[in-house]
Enzyme design. Structure first.
Site, PDB file in Angstrom:
ATOM      1  N   ASP A 103       0.833  -1.197   0.000  1.00  0.00           N
ATOM      2  CA  ASP A 103       0.000   0.000   0.000  1.00  0.00           C
ATOM      3  C   ASP A 103       0.875   1.258   0.000  1.00  0.00           C
ATOM      4  O   ASP A 103       2.039   1.225   0.422  1.00  0.00           O
ATOM      5  CB  ASP A 103      -0.890   0.039   1.258  1.00  0.00           C
TER       6      ASP A 103
HETATM    7  N1  URA Z   1      -1.309  -5.966   3.901  1.00  0.00           N
HETATM    8  C1  URA Z   1      -1.791  -4.709   3.905  1.00  0.00           C
HETATM    9  O1  URA Z   1      -2.818  -4.438   4.502  1.00  0.00           O
HETATM   10  N2  URA Z   1      -1.107  -3.762   3.243  1.00  0.00           N
HETATM   11  C2  URA Z   1       0.053  -4.002   2.579  1.00  0.00           C
HETATM   12  O2  URA Z   1       0.645  -3.085   2.014  1.00  0.00           O
HETATM   13  C3  URA Z   1       0.546  -5.315   2.591  1.00  0.00           C
HETATM   14  C4  URA Z   1      -0.152  -6.284   3.246  1.00  0.00           C
END
Ligand code: URA
Length: 236
Positions: A103
């Site tokens: 993310d």
């Molecule tokens: N899980 C999440 O919620 N975000 C990420 O970036 C990776 C795994």
């Protein structure tokens, strides 16, 4: 491989640009001038030079990035900065892409490559490559959460996650630092799993993919090439 394709792949311009270089006599193979764009070369046994400089041919590149917050895991975007924007333009001709996604606000270990097979070896759900995260959670993660994560938790869309290993690293008031090992990679999985037990991820960092740990010497936003041994470890 044809010499024009090899040089184009290595960033010496389009096939047309390479043709001009060849015509100029700038290109030599084993010290013999080559002008024919169709000439086949074996980059493993023949030495190719352009204006006297050896062409260090390799088809694939593997980078480990310590992803900072605020950049998206994409190759290009009209609005946001991407992880590829962090990579030196000298790599541009390799057409790199991120292996999976983190993310925008997640930090840590992100691999970047141009090798589709490497990407598949690490991301295919069938390969079950563990990904390890450290998260700062707003809320008190409990032994009951550890048990639930080990069994699989039901997310808000009804999907039940595969068993995951949750370790509680420390507690500070109502905040908990956890380490979570997942063998699958659903969208926002860590955040959604923590939300499923009524708490909230405030910070998330990925620290390991399979046997490969994030290099502690890499500052956020920095990257380095993987060693041959690291690539072999990830794609035996
Ligand atoms: N899980 C999440 O919620 N975000 C990420 O970036 C990776 C795994």
């Amino acid at each position: 491989m044809r010499i024009d394709k090899l040089l184009s792949n290595m960033g010496y311009g389009s096939r047309k640009d390479v043709k001009i270089l060849l015509k100029q006599g700038a290109v030599r193979v084993d010290d013999q001038p080559v002008k024919d764009a169709k000439r086949h070369v074996d980059p493993n046994t023949e030495q190719v030079t352009v204006f006297g400089e050896t062409v260090d041919y390799r088809p694939f590149v593997y980078l480990m990035l310590n992803k900072p917050e605020g950049v998206i895991s994409a190759t290009e975007d009209n609005v946001e900065s991407t992880v590829i924007d962090l990579i030196d333009p000298s790599y541009a001709h390799y057409e790199l892409f991120p292996v999976g996604r983190l993310d925008k606000d997640t930090t840590g270990l992100l691999l970047i490559t141009n090798d589709g097979a490497f990407n598949h070896a690490l991301m295919s759900p069938r390969k079950h490559v563990d990904k390890v995260y450290i998260a700062e959670v707003d809320g008190e993660m409990t032994v009951e959460d550890v048990r639930q994560f080990a069994e699989g938790v039901e997310l808000e869309d009804g999907y039940t996650t595969k068993p995951a290993r949750l370790e509680i690293l420390s507690r500070n008031g109502r905040r908990t630092t956890i380490r979570l090992t997942l063998s699958e990679g659903k969208y926002h999985q860590v955040k959604r799993m923590v939300a499923a037990v009524g708490k909230h991820v405030e910070r998330l960092e990925r620290v390991q993919i399979g046997p490969l740990e994030l290099d502690a010497n890499l500052e956020r936003g920095d990257y380095r090439e993987l060693t041959e041994e690291e690539v072999r470890l990830l794609m035996p």
